[in-house]
Design an enzyme around this catalytic site. Structure first.
Site, PDB file in Angstrom:
ATOM      1  N   ALA A  13      39.600  81.411 101.071  1.00 29.98           N
ATOM      2  CA  ALA A  13      38.218  80.935 101.031  1.00 29.98           C
ATOM      3  C   ALA A  13      37.882  80.245  99.720  1.00 29.98           C
ATOM      4  O   ALA A  13      36.734  79.913  99.449  1.00 29.98           O
ATOM      5  CB  ALA A  13      37.258  82.106 101.262  1.00 29.98           C
ATOM      6  N   ASP A  48      41.823  80.212  87.697  1.00 29.14           N
ATOM      7  CA  ASP A  48      41.547  81.386  88.522  1.00 29.14           C
ATOM      8  C   ASP A  48      41.856  82.668  87.756  1.00 29.14           C
ATOM      9  O   ASP A  48      41.071  83.627  87.763  1.00 29.14           O
ATOM     10  CB  ASP A  48      42.390  81.354  89.802  1.00 29.14           C
ATOM     11  CG  ASP A  48      42.179  80.077  90.587  1.00 29.14           C
ATOM     12  OD1 ASP A  48      41.231  79.341  90.262  1.00 29.14           O
ATOM     13  OD2 ASP A  48      42.964  79.820  91.516  1.00 29.14           O
ATOM     14  N   GLU A  51      52.398  82.409  91.068  1.00 31.75           N
ATOM     15  CA  GLU A  51      51.916  81.362  91.991  1.00 31.75           C
ATOM     16  C   GLU A  51      52.912  80.207  92.051  1.00 31.75           C
ATOM     17  O   GLU A  51      53.215  79.690  93.124  1.00 31.75           O
ATOM     18  CB  GLU A  51      50.559  80.806  91.534  1.00 31.75           C
ATOM     19  CG  GLU A  51      49.415  81.802  91.533  1.00 31.75           C
ATOM     20  CD  GLU A  51      48.697  81.907  92.880  1.00 31.75           C
ATOM     21  OE1 GLU A  51      49.114  81.241  93.850  1.00 31.75           O
ATOM     22  OE2 GLU A  51      47.727  82.679  92.943  1.00 31.75           O
ATOM     23  N   THR A  71      40.905  70.107  87.432  1.00 34.44           N
ATOM     24  CA  THR A  71      40.967  69.658  86.040  1.00 34.44           C
ATOM     25  C   THR A  71      41.835  70.592  85.207  1.00 34.44           C
ATOM     26  O   THR A  71      42.326  70.196  84.154  1.00 34.44           O
ATOM     27  CB  THR A  71      39.548  69.630  85.425  1.00 34.44           C
ATOM     28  OG1 THR A  71      38.885  70.850  85.799  1.00 34.44           O
ATOM     29  CG2 THR A  71      38.742  68.460  85.936  1.00 34.44           C
ATOM     30  N   ASP A  72      42.015  71.836  85.685  1.00 30.46           N
ATOM     31  CA  ASP A  72      42.708  72.818  84.823  1.00 30.46           C
ATOM     32  C   ASP A  72      44.147  72.422  84.525  1.00 30.46           C
ATOM     33  O   ASP A  72      44.589  72.453  83.381  1.00 30.46           O
ATOM     34  CB  ASP A  72      42.599  74.257  85.356  1.00 30.46           C
ATOM     35  CG  ASP A  72      43.162  74.487  86.749  1.00 30.46           C
ATOM     36  OD1 ASP A  72      43.551  73.513  87.417  1.00 30.46           O
ATOM     37  OD2 ASP A  72      43.221  75.671  87.167  1.00 30.46           O
ATOM     38  N   SER A  78      44.257  85.459  95.613  1.00 29.52           N
ATOM     39  CA  SER A  78      45.634  85.663  95.143  1.00 29.52           C
ATOM     40  C   SER A  78      45.675  85.884  93.632  1.00 29.52           C
ATOM     41  O   SER A  78      46.495  86.662  93.141  1.00 29.52           O
ATOM     42  CB  SER A  78      46.554  84.515  95.565  1.00 29.52           C
ATOM     43  OG  SER A  78      46.204  83.323  94.934  1.00 29.52           O
TER      44      SER A  78
HETATM   45  C1  GLA Z   1      43.165  76.436  92.836  1.00 32.40           C
HETATM   46  C2  GLA Z   1      44.139  76.601  91.667  1.00 32.40           C
HETATM   47  C3  GLA Z   1      43.424  76.393  90.333  1.00 32.40           C
HETATM   48  C4  GLA Z   1      42.622  75.103  90.314  1.00 32.40           C
HETATM   49  C5  GLA Z   1      41.770  74.983  91.570  1.00 32.40           C
HETATM   50  C6  GLA Z   1      41.109  73.647  91.673  1.00 32.40           C
HETATM   51  O1  GLA Z   1      42.221  77.452  92.834  1.00 32.40           O
HETATM   52  O2  GLA Z   1      44.735  77.871  91.684  1.00 32.40           O
HETATM   53  O3  GLA Z   1      44.355  76.435  89.283  1.00 32.40           O
HETATM   54  O4  GLA Z   1      43.466  74.004  90.158  1.00 32.40           O
HETATM   55  O5  GLA Z   1      42.524  75.189  92.742  1.00 32.40           O
HETATM   56  O6  GLA Z   1      40.187  73.460  90.662  1.00 32.40           O
END
Ligand code: GLA
Length: 382
Positions: free
Chosen positions: A119, A167, A156, A33-34, A124
């Site tokens: 995981a 994250d 990223e 959703t982010d 990262s």
């Molecule tokens: C990864 C991405 C995040 C997010 C999640 C799924 O962790 O880095 O930005 O999109 O997947 O919610």
């Protein structure tokens, strides 16, 4: 580990100028959703990456040693020597600093930690945020947490994952015993105390390492953006799926590929699940919290199609255990951990049963982590 990176730095270089701790994260609900400007509910956890860093007096190459990989790399942003994956992130960060005119000199760094890679615990993001914070601190750049998050996200993107900001925000803004709801449109966040009473959060690592860089993750993002582009032709105010209500999406069903339609609908449902989760937590309705986790998994597996048979099996096994109230895959997908809401009293046997059955079916030894919710990234006193 903090002692190890400090000692190794002293042995290899001198006294480190700074020590930094960057935690991994969980996400209670709100997956994929982010990058759709929606809502997420992450927290930083008691697994972290540690950095001992210092400036170089003389020297033309940045030198970094990874305790986990037992590997040292020396590089600049222009050097062409092949780097391991973790080194490519660091090089991307230094390149972004250069592109943005952020002035730094060469550094030494020893890093290591206990966040399992691949995981779904954002190793990262911890690597990137910790390194960026370290540079900012060493060279008095005073980067804000938001700026650190944006640079980490750009790293990223340059490596090939078009991720959102969940994250990085979890790594930077985590708070002990709290989860927070991040509105990815405004980047405003609200903390919620995680009072689970007789329950606890437990992660089960499928030990299938996800590789998010490349197509499957970005492909989901592309689907969402394709839907937005179609709707925005008639509704210019629609900038992301956040601006799309379900009845509007349904009006466009014929114009959108069925695959993209299902994916967009998943995102709208997942945003609703975040709101439902907040309510369930505030009312201490733990059975409902568990059900929301199961529903979230079903959406990821059957609609967004980012699960794997092994992970579905872990969730199915959890469903069969009365001591487990809810379970779902966590993070970007295609491997990693499930997050489980368990009864503190009776979960040991249930978790062992899951481990045993998973091993019998897949030949893989799953790992179980009880986690604590912790403060976000911080400098550690030397
Ligand atoms: C990864 C991405 C995040 C997010 C999640 C799924 O962790 O880095 O930005 O999109 O997947 O919610």
């Amino acid at each position: 580990m903090i002692e190890t990176v400090k000692r190794l730095y002293e042995e290899r270089f001198a006294t480190p100028a700074i020590l930094v701790k960057a935690p991994g994260r969980i996400n209670l609900i709100g997956e994929h959703t982010d990058y759709n400007n929606g809502f997420v509910m992450p927290a930083a956890i008691d697994k972290a990456m540690y950095f001992a860093m210092g400036k170089q007096n003389a020297g033309n190459l940045n030198t970094v040693y990874s305790v986990n990989y037992k590997e040292e790399i020396s590089f600049t942003i222009t050097s062409e020597n092949p780097l391991p994956a973790w080194g490519r992130y660091l090089k991307a960060i230094l390149t972004i600093f250069s592109d943005r005119g952020l002035s730094i000199a060469k550094i030494n760094c020893i890093l290591g930690g206990d966040i399992p890679v691949g995981a779904g615990l954002s190793s990262s993001a911890a690597l990137c945020c910790g390194f960026i914070f370290g540079l900012s601190d060493l060279f008095d750049l005073n980067l804000s947490k938001k700026e650190i998050a944006l640079i980490a996200q750009e790293a990223e993107h340059r490596i090939g994952l078009n991720c959102g900001l969940m994250d990085q925000y979890a790594v930077l803004f985590g708070k002990e015993d709290h989860v927070f709801c991040l509105d990815c449109q405004t980047l405003g966040l609200n903390y919620f105390p995680m009072k689970l009473e007789d329950y606890a959060l437990v992660l089960i690592n499928s030990k299938i390492e996800h590789e998010l860089e490349g197509s499957p993750y970005n492909d989901r993002r592309n689907s969402c953006e394709a839907v937005v582009a179609i709707i925005a032709k008639d509704h210019p105010e629609v900038k992301s799926l956040r601006d799309v209500k379900k009845n509007l999406l349904v009006l466009y069903k014929e114009q959108i590929s069925s695959l993209d339609f299902i994916r967009a609908k998943y995102v709208l449902d997942e945003n609703e699940r975040v709101a439902q989760m907040i309510e369930a937590l505030e009312r201490a309705r733990f059975a409902e919290v568990g059900e929301i986790l199961f529903r979230g998994h079903q959406g990821m597996s059957e609609e967004y199609d980012i699960s794997l048979p092994e992970i579905d099996y872990l969730v199915e096994l959890a469903r069969a255990e009365p001591a487990i109230l809810g379970s779902r895959m966590m993070g970007g997908g295609f491997g990693g951990c499930t997050i489980n809401l368990v009864e503190k009293q009776n979960s040991t046997r249930a978790l062992q049963t899951i481990k045993k059955k998973y091993l019998a079916k897949t030949g893989i030894e799953a790992e179980i982590y009880e986690i604590k919710l912790c403060d976000g990234l911080q400098k550690v006193e030397i």
